[in-house]
Scaffold this active site. Sequence first.
Site, PDB file in Angstrom:
ATOM      1  N   LYS A 196     149.956  92.022  69.115  1.00  0.00           N
ATOM      2  CA  LYS A 196     148.716  91.870  69.896  1.00  0.00           C
ATOM      3  C   LYS A 196     148.472  90.390  70.163  1.00  0.00           C
ATOM      4  CE  LYS A 196     143.680  92.177  69.277  1.00  0.00           C
ATOM      5  NZ  LYS A 196     142.560  93.021  68.846  1.00  0.00           N
ATOM      6  N   LYS A 198     145.385  87.824  71.239  1.00  0.00           N
ATOM      7  CA  LYS A 198     143.966  87.574  71.498  1.00  0.00           C
ATOM      8  C   LYS A 198     143.866  86.673  72.718  1.00  0.00           C
ATOM      9  CE  LYS A 198     140.976  88.531  69.933  1.00  0.00           C
ATOM     10  NZ  LYS A 198     139.980  89.544  70.263  1.00  0.00           N
ATOM     11  N   ASP A 227     143.938  91.479  74.434  1.00  0.00           N
ATOM     12  CA  ASP A 227     142.493  91.640  74.255  1.00  0.00           C
ATOM     13  C   ASP A 227     141.729  90.397  74.732  1.00  0.00           C
ATOM     14  OD1 ASP A 227     139.922  92.079  73.324  1.00  0.00           O
ATOM     15  OD2 ASP A 227     140.446  91.967  71.203  1.00  0.00           O
ATOM     16  N   ASN A 229     138.603  90.233  75.173  1.00  0.00           N
ATOM     17  CA  ASN A 229     137.231  90.306  74.628  1.00  0.00           C
ATOM     18  C   ASN A 229     136.142  90.357  75.702  1.00  0.00           C
ATOM     19  OD1 ASN A 229     138.158  88.680  71.631  1.00  0.00           O
ATOM     20  ND2 ASN A 229     137.096  90.644  71.702  1.00  0.00           N
ATOM     21  N   GLU A 252     142.908  96.023  75.683  1.00  0.00           N
ATOM     22  CA  GLU A 252     141.719  96.096  74.829  1.00  0.00           C
ATOM     23  C   GLU A 252     140.565  95.308  75.451  1.00  0.00           C
ATOM     24  OE1 GLU A 252     142.720  95.426  70.693  1.00  0.00           O
ATOM     25  OE2 GLU A 252     140.738  94.581  70.309  1.00  0.00           O
ATOM     26  N   ASN A 275     136.803  97.584  70.821  1.00  0.00           N
ATOM     27  CA  ASN A 275     135.935  97.361  69.676  1.00  0.00           C
ATOM     28  C   ASN A 275     134.667  96.648  70.156  1.00  0.00           C
ATOM     29  OD1 ASN A 275     137.898  94.881  69.771  1.00  0.00           O
ATOM     30  ND2 ASN A 275     136.110  94.148  68.640  1.00  0.00           N
ATOM     31  N   ASP A 299     136.457  99.903  62.490  1.00  0.00           N
ATOM     32  CA  ASP A 299     136.427  98.765  61.570  1.00  0.00           C
ATOM     33  C   ASP A 299     135.375  99.162  60.563  1.00  0.00           C
ATOM     34  OD1 ASP A 299     135.677  96.458  60.197  1.00  0.00           O
ATOM     35  OD2 ASP A 299     136.219  95.150  61.868  1.00  0.00           O
ATOM     36  N   HIS A 326     140.214  97.514  64.272  1.00  0.00           N
ATOM     37  CA  HIS A 326     139.853  96.139  64.593  1.00  0.00           C
ATOM     38  C   HIS A 326     139.838  95.308  63.312  1.00  0.00           C
ATOM     39  CE1 HIS A 326     136.434  93.234  64.596  1.00  0.00           C
ATOM     40  NE2 HIS A 326     137.026  92.819  65.697  1.00  0.00           N
ATOM     41  N   ASN A 328     138.747  91.179  61.637  1.00  0.00           N
ATOM     42  CA  ASN A 328     138.408  89.754  61.651  1.00  0.00           C
ATOM     43  C   ASN A 328     139.155  89.125  60.469  1.00  0.00           C
ATOM     44  OD1 ASN A 328     136.522  89.141  63.823  1.00  0.00           O
ATOM     45  ND2 ASN A 328     135.143  90.560  62.814  1.00  0.00           N
TER      46      ASN A 328
HETATM   47  O1  GKR Z   1     138.956  86.355  65.142  1.00  0.00           O
HETATM   48  O2  GKR Z   1     138.722  85.252  66.989  1.00  0.00           O
HETATM   49  C1  GKR Z   1     138.798  86.310  66.362  1.00  0.00           C
HETATM   50  C2  GKR Z   1     138.705  87.604  67.126  1.00  0.00           C
HETATM   51  O3  GKR Z   1     138.344  87.327  68.434  1.00  0.00           O
HETATM   52  C3  GKR Z   1     137.719  88.532  66.473  1.00  0.00           C
HETATM   53  O4  GKR Z   1     136.512  87.881  66.235  1.00  0.00           O
HETATM   54  C4  GKR Z   1     137.482  89.762  67.285  1.00  0.00           C
HETATM   55  O5  GKR Z   1     136.372  90.427  66.780  1.00  0.00           O
HETATM   56  O6  GKR Z   1     139.682  90.463  66.547  1.00  0.00           O
HETATM   57  C5  GKR Z   1     138.571  90.760  67.234  1.00  0.00           C
HETATM   58  C6  GKR Z   1     138.768  91.685  68.379  1.00  0.00           C
HETATM   59  O7  GKR Z   1     139.703  92.446  68.367  1.00  0.00           O
HETATM   60  O8  GKR Z   1     137.948  91.684  69.302  1.00  0.00           O
HETATM   61 MG    MG Z   2     139.141  93.437  70.229  1.00  0.00          MG
END
Ligand code: GKR
Ligand code: MG
Length: 428
Positions: A196, A198, A227, A229, A252, A275, A299, A326, A328
Site C-alpha cells: 500500500k 499512502k 490511499d 485520504n 482507498e 476508513n 480498526d 486500517h 496508525n
Molecule cells: O499515519 O499518516 C498516517 C496515515 O495517514 C494514517 O493517519 C491514516 O489514518 O493510515 C491511515 C489511513 O489508512 O487512512
Molecule cells: Mg486509509
Amino acid sequence: MRITEMHITPIALGDPPLLNAAGLHAPFALRTVVELVADNGLTGLAEVPGSAAVDAVLADSRNVVIGADPMNWHALKAALGAYFKPESSTARGDAPWDQRKVVQVYSALDVACLDLAGKALGVPVATLLGGICRERVPYAAYLFYKYEGAGGDLAFGMDPLATGWAAARQKAALDPDGIVEQARAMVAEFGFQSIKLKGGVFVPDEEVAAMKALQKAFGPGVPLRYDPNAVWKTETAIRAGRQLEGVLEYFEDPARGQEAMAEVRRAVKLPLATNMCTTSFDDLPGAVQHGSEDIILTDHHYWGGLHSSMELAAFCKSFSRGVSMHSNNHAGISMAAMTHLGAAMPNLTYALDTHYPWQWEEIIIGGRLPIESGCVTLPKGPGLGVELDRPALARAHQNYLRCGLKERNDEPEMQKKVPGWKFQATRW
Ligand code: GKR
Ligand code: MG
C-alpha cells in the site's frame, strides 16, 4: 472477577518524518497503554492512539469501570453508554485519522477486558471472538513518501551503521524511484505479499506514476493499494482511478464522503475501500443507501473494540463487502490485538494494514513481534499473549514527558519544513 484498578500510561515512540495529506509525522508517535487490574491479581492490557484528550476521557471512565465485571462486556458497555454522551460520527473530522474520543475508550476497555477474560479462562482472545480461523495473519507493506531521518532521538540524523530495512527506513523517498526502493527494502525484510502507498501528498499524476512504477517493479500480480485520504475532488478521483484500472487491488478513499465515493465507484472499474467515509455503525445505513465502498477497513481502536469489529465483519458479510484493516502507528499490544482480530474474522479477504515496520522500539516482553513472509503468528499464551516490559514502558513514558507532544497534529510539523503549509480537506 471485578476490576479494582485502572492505569493509564501515555507513551511516545520514535517515528520517521512520514508525509500524508494532513502534513508530516512528528519525531514521536503517541500511544496510551491501559491496564485493568482485577481482584484475582490478573492484569488486562490495551493500547490506543495517544492524546491527552482521550487520556482524560479514559480517566473519567474509571467512575464506571472500577467494580465492573470484565467478563460481561455487554453490561460494561451499557454502563459506559449511560455515562458518556453519544459521540456522533461527524466528530471523526476531516483528518486521515479519526478524532473521536469515547469510541477509543470503548476500544481500550473491550480489549483489556478480553485480555483479562482470556487470562482467567486460559484461552486466546481470538477464541473468545468466536474461534481461530487462521494462526498466521497476513499484513501489507505500508509505504510512505518521507523526508530523510528516522524519527525519535534519531530525528535529526541518520544512523551510519544501519543496514537493510533499518537503513532504508531512514532514507528520503520523494519520487517513484524512492518509493520502489523503499518497497523493495520493506518486502525483503518482512516478506509482505501486498503493498500500500499512502498518497495525497503530491499532485495526483506523480502518485499515479509511483503506483505504476510499483506494478512494473513487482509484477502485475502483486496486490497494490493506494490511499490519497480523500483530498481529491470527485473528477480528479475518477480521472486518476481510470489510469489505475488494472493496477490496483483496491483504491482507498479517493474522494470525500459516501456520495462522492459512490460516484467514483460507479465511474471506475476498481474496488473502493474506506476508513474515512464509513467509520461507525451510524454510517452503515448511508453506506448501503449510496453504495459508497466495496471494502470497509475496520480498526478496533475506532470501531469501539474487538467485539464491535466482529459485528462490522458480520455486516460486511451480509452486505457483500470485503473487510480489511486500517492502521496508525502502534506498538505491540495493538499489534497483538489486531492479530487476534485478524485470526478470528472468518471473512478476512485482504492483508491488513500496519505501520509496525516504521517503529523500532517496543514495550512488550520479548521485543517486537516478528513479521515473517508478511504474516504475524498469533501470540502464544492466554488473552492477548503479550506482557508489558516495565522498564521499556517507563522509557517510553519518559519519551512522552520529554517530547512535550499532547496530541497528533501533522500540520505544524509540516510547517517546520514548508512555512505556511495548510491542510486542505479537498486539495486537488
Ligand atoms: O499515519 O499518516 C498516517 C496515515 O495517514 C494514517 O493517519 C491514516 O489514518 O493510515 C491511515 C489511513 O489508512 O487512512
Ligand atoms: Mg486509509
